[in-house]
Design an enzyme around this catalytic site. Structure first.
Site, PDB file in Angstrom:
ATOM      1  N   CYS A  13     -52.183  50.748  15.178  1.00 26.85           N
ATOM      2  CA  CYS A  13     -50.891  50.527  14.645  1.00 26.85           C
ATOM      3  C   CYS A  13     -51.004  49.135  13.553  1.00 26.85           C
ATOM      4  CB  CYS A  13     -50.050  50.257  15.713  1.00 26.85           C
ATOM      5  SG  CYS A  13     -48.148  50.036  14.958  1.00 26.85           S
ATOM      6  N   CYS A  64     -47.807  47.178  13.852  1.00 34.03           N
ATOM      7  CA  CYS A  64     -47.579  46.381  15.194  1.00 34.03           C
ATOM      8  C   CYS A  64     -48.564  45.217  14.823  1.00 34.03           C
ATOM      9  CB  CYS A  64     -48.047  47.238  16.543  1.00 34.03           C
ATOM     10  SG  CYS A  64     -47.430  48.702  16.680  1.00 34.03           S
ATOM     11  N   ASP A  65     -49.587  45.302  14.620  1.00 33.62           N
ATOM     12  CA  ASP A  65     -50.885  44.389  14.853  1.00 33.62           C
ATOM     13  C   ASP A  65     -51.234  43.743  13.403  1.00 33.62           C
ATOM     14  OD1 ASP A  65     -50.779  44.651  17.444  1.00 33.62           O
ATOM     15  OD2 ASP A  65     -51.995  46.347  17.514  1.00 33.62           O
TER      16      ASP A  65
END
Length: 313
Positions: free
Chosen positions: A138, A141-142
């Site tokens: 992701c 997300c990261d």
């Protein structure tokens, strides 16, 4: 002995499941939640969560899920560390739905499905070894953790193209590994990749290994599947973007699913094609797939269930 019929059962324990539990419990539906095999869902595989509102200093995925669980339990949600293995849903309004956890039969007037989706991986042992240490599924997300660094995106479809163009804004360089000699992505996404100067596309290349000290990614081992030549690329992050698989196997044949297996919900709601059965989170959302959007639909599902039950009285 007459079997207890629950007002609300929640299947799954990610942000959508626990948020549904908080709202359902506060509405006095006395929900019972079954966690499944991965309590906390996909977020428990994420180390740092920096984009969920209310955590100014960030939080780890597992810690955040514990916070959500404590909040749900504070309002008397009963949490079962078990997996629902079979379902028989009623097709009648006001009908009783049957679910099984192993041999235990559970009866409920409403069911909120929040079983999520599982990111597909290549199946390399190194993916597990470096999970949380540079391997991710992701970018939203990261990606922030790789500012100014070099990363790899594995995949050829729209997801991979989106992840690569998103990461290109944050990182120094993105190398895309595409297994075949063409993209599977839409023309619009291919143009975006081609017009992004710090994305390099390596066609006919596959990831075959990952190297690094202390379980932190330092190098990707890749192979040219035409020449069989192997090489190493120095990178800090490897994003696997080959799609997600919704966890809907046990509902197939009962609930309407789209061609990729995601539950179809009535737009603007969490209603499925079955009365009293609702779906929230990534199991019905293949577009956003964020903790905050999952939590939002969990809230919607609990409110939809509460309204449904009120109409039965």
């Amino acid at each position: 002995m007459e079997q207890n019929i629950l007002d609300c059962i929640i299947v799954g324990s990610g942000p959508s499941g626990f948020t549904a539990a908080i709202y359902a419990a506060r509405a006095d539906l006395k929900p019972e939640l079954y966690t499944g095999l991965e309590p906390g869902g996909q977020l428990t595989t994420t180390t740092e969560v920096d984009n969920f509102p209310g955590y100014p200093d960030g939080i780890t995925g597992p810690a955040m899920m514990l916070d959500l669980q404590k909040q749900a339990e504070r309002f008397d949600t009963k949490v079962h560390y078990e997996m629902i293995t079979k379902t028989e849903f009623s097709t009648e309004k006001g009908g009783i739905h049957k679910l099984w956890a192993g041999n235990k039969e559970i009866l409920a007037r409403t069911v909120i499905i929040s079983t999520g989706a599982t990111a597909k991986y290549l199946g390399l042992d190194d993916e597990k070894k470096y999970a949380g240490g540079g391997v991710s599924a992701c970018a939203t997300c990261d990606g922030f953790f790789y500012k100014g660094k070099d990363v790899i995106v594995v995949g050829a479809g729209d997801t991979a193209a989106e992840e690569a163009t998103y990461l290109a804004k944050l990182t120094n360089k993105v190398t895309m590994l595409v297994r075949k000699d063409v993209f599977r992505a839409s023309k619009a996404m291919i143009h975006r990749v081609e017009n992004t100067p710090n994305i390099e596309v390596k066609f006919n290349h596959e990831l075959i290994g990952i190297e690094g000290e202390n379980a932190l990614v330092e190098r990707a081992v890749v192979i040219n599947n035409q020449t069989q030549e192997t090489s190493k690329i120095d990178v800090h992050g490897i994003f696997i973007a080959i799609g997600h698989k919704p966890n809907t196997e046990i509902f197939a044949g009962q609930i309407d699913l789209d061609e990729n297996g995601y539950i179809i919900t009535v737009p603007g709601s969490t209603f499925t094609n079955l009365p009293g059965v609702f779906a929230a989170g990534d199991v019905q959302d293949h577009i956003y797939r964020q903790a905050i959007t999952a939590a939002g639909t969990g809230c919607m599902a609990a409110m939809d269930a509460e309204k449904y039950l009120a109409e039965l009285e």
